[in-house]
Design a protein around this motif. Structure first.
Motif, PDB file in Angstrom:
ATOM      1  N   CYS A   1       0.817  -1.214   0.000  1.00 16.07           N
ATOM      2  CA  CYS A   1       0.000   0.000   0.000  1.00 16.07           C
ATOM      3  C   CYS A   1       0.852   1.267   0.000  1.00 16.07           C
ATOM      4  N   ARG A   2       2.096   1.140  -0.413  1.00 13.23           N
ATOM      5  CA  ARG A   2       2.996   2.296  -0.465  1.00 13.23           C
ATOM      6  C   ARG A   2       2.363   3.407  -1.318  1.00 13.23           C
ATOM      7  N   GLY A   3       2.374   4.626  -0.758  1.00 11.18           N
ATOM      8  CA  GLY A   3       1.857   5.786  -1.480  1.00 11.18           C
ATOM      9  C   GLY A   3       0.349   5.889  -1.513  1.00 11.18           C
ATOM     10  N   LYS A   4      -0.356   5.063  -0.731  1.00  7.26           N
ATOM     11  CA  LYS A   4      -1.809   5.016  -0.804  1.00  7.26           C
ATOM     12  C   LYS A   4      -2.476   5.727   0.372  1.00  7.26           C
ATOM     13  N   LYS A   5      -3.738   6.075   0.157  1.00 10.25           N
ATOM     14  CA  LYS A   5      -4.588   6.639   1.201  1.00 10.25           C
ATOM     15  C   LYS A   5      -5.685   5.631   1.538  1.00 10.25           C
ATOM     16  N   ILE A   6      -5.829   5.369   2.826  1.00  4.29           N
ATOM     17  CA  ILE A   6      -6.848   4.438   3.318  1.00  4.29           C
ATOM     18  C   ILE A   6      -7.757   5.210   4.266  1.00  4.29           C
ATOM     19  N   MET A   7      -9.061   5.120   4.050  1.00  2.00           N
ATOM     20  CA  MET A   7      -9.994   5.878   4.896  1.00  2.00           C
ATOM     21  C   MET A   7     -11.081   4.965   5.449  1.00  2.00           C
ATOM     22  N   PHE A   8     -11.295   5.063   6.771  1.00  2.00           N
ATOM     23  CA  PHE A   8     -12.409   4.404   7.442  1.00  2.00           C
ATOM     24  C   PHE A   8     -13.516   5.434   7.622  1.00  2.00           C
TER      25      PHE A   8
ATOM     26  N   LEU B   1      -5.486  -0.794  13.310  1.00  3.56           N
ATOM     27  CA  LEU B   1      -4.568  -0.879  12.180  1.00  3.56           C
ATOM     28  C   LEU B   1      -3.324  -0.019  12.395  1.00  3.56           C
ATOM     29  N   THR B   2      -3.489   1.174  12.952  1.00  2.00           N
ATOM     30  CA  THR B   2      -2.319   2.018  13.195  1.00  2.00           C
ATOM     31  C   THR B   2      -1.359   1.337  14.180  1.00  2.00           C
TER      32      THR B   2
ATOM     33  N   VAL C   1       6.846  -1.497  12.172  1.00  2.00           N
ATOM     34  CA  VAL C   1       7.975  -0.612  11.830  1.00  2.00           C
ATOM     35  C   VAL C   1       8.120   0.443  12.935  1.00  2.00           C
ATOM     36  N   PRO C   2       8.498   0.019  14.146  1.00  2.00           N
ATOM     37  CA  PRO C   2       8.498   0.933  15.295  1.00  2.00           C
ATOM     38  C   PRO C   2       9.456   2.113  15.152  1.00  2.00           C
ATOM     39  N   ASN C   3      10.454   1.992  14.312  1.00  2.00           N
ATOM     40  CA  ASN C   3      11.434   3.068  14.159  1.00  2.00           C
ATOM     41  C   ASN C   3      11.108   4.011  13.006  1.00  2.00           C
ATOM     42  N   SER C   4      10.028   3.720  12.288  1.00  2.00           N
ATOM     43  CA  SER C   4       9.622   4.584  11.186  1.00  2.00           C
ATOM     44  C   SER C   4       8.878   5.795  11.752  1.00  2.00           C
ATOM     45  N   LYS C   5       9.268   6.974  11.365  1.00  2.00           N
ATOM     46  CA  LYS C   5       8.642   8.182  11.864  1.00  2.00           C
ATOM     47  C   LYS C   5       7.209   8.279  11.355  1.00  2.00           C
ATOM     48  N   TYR C   6       6.352   8.838  12.192  1.00  2.00           N
ATOM     49  CA  TYR C   6       4.947   8.993  11.825  1.00  2.00           C
ATOM     50  C   TYR C   6       4.467  10.391  12.185  1.00  2.00           C
ATOM     51  N   THR C   7       3.369  10.783  11.580  1.00  2.00           N
ATOM     52  CA  THR C   7       2.699  12.029  11.942  1.00  2.00           C
ATOM     53  C   THR C   7       1.242  11.709  12.232  1.00  2.00           C
ATOM     54  N   SER C   8       0.644  12.492  13.108  1.00  2.00           N
ATOM     55  CA  SER C   8      -0.761  12.300  13.467  1.00  2.00           C
ATOM     56  C   SER C   8      -1.407  13.667  13.640  1.00  2.00           C
ATOM     57  N   SER C   9      -2.560  13.858  13.017  1.00  2.00           N
ATOM     58  CA  SER C   9      -3.231  15.159  13.093  1.00  2.00           C
ATOM     59  C   SER C   9      -4.740  14.960  13.026  1.00  2.00           C
ATOM     60  N   LYS C  10      -5.476  15.999  13.408  1.00  2.00           N
ATOM     61  CA  LYS C  10      -6.936  15.959  13.330  1.00  2.00           C
ATOM     62  C   LYS C  10      -7.451  17.310  12.883  1.00  2.00           C
ATOM     63  N   ARG C  11      -8.407  17.257  11.938  1.00  2.00           N
ATOM     64  CA  ARG C  11      -9.031  18.471  11.448  1.00  2.00           C
ATOM     65  C   ARG C  11     -10.498  18.192  11.158  1.00  2.00           C
ATOM     66  N   GLY C  12     -11.372  18.771  11.955  1.00  2.00           N
ATOM     67  CA  GLY C  12     -12.801  18.544  11.779  1.00  2.00           C
ATOM     68  C   GLY C  12     -13.163  17.089  11.987  1.00  2.00           C
ATOM     69  N   GLN C  13     -13.862  16.512  11.004  1.00  2.00           N
ATOM     70  CA  GLN C  13     -14.297  15.122  11.085  1.00  2.00           C
ATOM     71  C   GLN C  13     -13.194  14.128  10.726  1.00  2.00           C
TER      72      GLN C  13
ATOM     73  N   SER D   1      -9.273  12.590  10.994  1.00  2.00           N
ATOM     74  CA  SER D   1      -7.959  12.412  11.608  1.00  2.00           C
ATOM     75  C   SER D   1      -7.060  11.731  10.586  1.00  2.00           C
ATOM     76  N   THR D   2      -5.751  11.949  10.706  1.00  2.00           N
ATOM     77  CA  THR D   2      -4.814  11.356   9.743  1.00  2.00           C
ATOM     78  C   THR D   2      -3.580  10.829  10.461  1.00  2.00           C
ATOM     79  N   PHE D   3      -3.267   9.564  10.213  1.00  2.00           N
ATOM     80  CA  PHE D   3      -2.026   8.933  10.650  1.00  2.00           C
ATOM     81  C   PHE D   3      -1.210   8.647   9.398  1.00  2.00           C
ATOM     82  N   SER D   4       0.022   9.128   9.362  1.00  2.00           N
ATOM     83  CA  SER D   4       0.847   8.963   8.166  1.00  2.00           C
ATOM     84  C   SER D   4       2.211   8.396   8.524  1.00  2.00           C
ATOM     85  N   LEU D   5       2.716   7.568   7.633  1.00  2.00           N
ATOM     86  CA  LEU D   5       4.087   7.078   7.705  1.00  2.00           C
ATOM     87  C   LEU D   5       4.804   7.605   6.461  1.00  2.00           C
ATOM     88  N   PRO D   6       5.496   8.747   6.576  1.00  2.00           N
ATOM     89  CA  PRO D   6       6.114   9.378   5.398  1.00  2.00           C
ATOM     90  C   PRO D   6       7.086   8.465   4.651  1.00  2.00           C
TER      91      PRO D   6
END
Length: 355
Positions: free
Chosen positions: A100-107, A120-121, A128-140, A142-147
């Protein structure tokens, strides 16, 4: 590079044959099966000492509602879902991320969608515990990303898919209108869920009126309303989804355990104190009325939609709820993490990796 490209395609793309002929979901008897004909959703829970798949105390994404760290019993963490006719492949988080590299998954759905998203997160973060991640929320949203993998996993909160708006008469549930759909576009994998909130009454009922066309009603048969709302969603799918670019799933109906009579324990009031699943592959209680409605609507969708038919596997897990150990009160509808929703993601992974 070619190998990675092939893996990425397998995460989201249907073959042209599948897209044209809509073979992923048509009728109840044609429910998703493996190549050997195994029904992935008919089975039982078996004890496995290698479980859980992650330690929730080491996962920063699990809410206090579902981490269940205060539960004195721990066996509920040790059960895995076993289809009757086959074994599910082990969840491989690194493989999932490559596919799923480069993909967006939405629940897209209510708190049970959030339950699956948090699961899932954690499963991916553990891989991949050493892979950096970002987490944010805006309105309805939320986004978890592994750059490192270019992957984003998002829960979009909506109880009904269709619109719930405040007007002069009060809160109106509009069964034939979807305005949030534009926010679901451009996503590679969509996992929808809606059921529990259609049943709420009294103070928990979030609407004052239901509207169909120009007709306002104080209420209506809930399964009739559910079918109209789902049909509106199905029309949205048919009008907006390109199956060569986006894979669509429906989470199915997740069980609650508030009445022991449903599992042949009439003296039990709810899930409090339940420490083991129901044995075997049969649930003594009834099917949920929404199951037939959901499968009927899914059978009418022209675009491919895969049903994660989690009804039975959740009905068997009367032990899997937070109960009194939830951070927001007594709960027998959501699920502890680690726990039952991990199996939903294992099933999702299995289907995504089928040839």
């Amino acid at each position: 590079m070619r190998h990675e490209a092939e893996l990425a395609r397998s995460c989201t793309k249907l073959s042209l044959h599948e897209a044209v002929h809509n073979i992923l979901y048509r009728h109840e008897e044609d429910i998703i099966k493996q190549e050997n004909g195994c029904n992935l959703f008919q089975g039982s829970w078996v004890f496995d000492n290698t479980y859980p798949l992650y330690d929730a105390s080491n996962c920063p994404f699990v809410s206090s509602d579902w981490n269940c760290h205060a539960r004195p019993d721990k066996d509920y963490l040790k059960y895995k879902w076993k289809p009757d006719g086959c074994d599910l492949p082990s969840f491989n988080g690194a493989d999932f991320l490559q596919r799923c590299r480069g993909k967006k998954i939405m629940f897209v759905g209510d708190s049970l969608s959030n339950n699956q998203w948090q699961s899932l997160t954690c499963m991916l973060h553990t891989a991949v515990p050493n892979s950096k991640y970002t987490s944010s929320k805006r309105g309805q949203l939320s986004t978890f990303s592994l750059p490192e993998y270019g992957i984003s996993i998002m829960p979009f909160t909506t109880h009904f898919f269709v619109d719930l708006v405040t007007e002069n008469v009060g809160r109106v549930l509009k069964l034939d209108s979807i305005s949030a759909g534009n926010q679901w576009l451009g996503v590679d994998i969509l996992i929808f869920n809606s059921y529990h909130w259609w049943l709420h009454e009294g103070k928990l009922q979030p609407w004052d009126y239901i509207q169909v066309g120009d007709t306002l009603s104080k209420d209506m048969d809930r399964m009739a309303a559910y079918k109209i709302g789902l049909t509106t969603w199905a029309k949205w799918v048919d009008s907006n989804i390109n199956p060569l670019k986006t894979r669509v799933f429906f989470q199915g109906i997740s069980a609650t355990h508030y009445h022991g009579i449903d599992w042949n324990q009439p003296k039990v009031n709810n899930c409090r104190g339940q420490t083991k699943p129901i044995d075997g592959s049969n649930y003594p209680g009834n099917h949920y009325p929404g199951e037939a409605v959901l499968k009927s609507v899914l059978g009418s969708v022209k675009k491919p939609v895969s049903l994660l038919d989690i009804a039975l596997l959740t009905q068997l897990r009367k032990d899997g709820h937070p109960s009194q150990y939830s951070g927001t009160g007594f709960v027998c509808s959501h699920w502890c993490l680690a726990g039952v929703p991990d199996s939903w993601n294992q099933l999702l992974y299995t289907i995504l990796t089928q040839k």
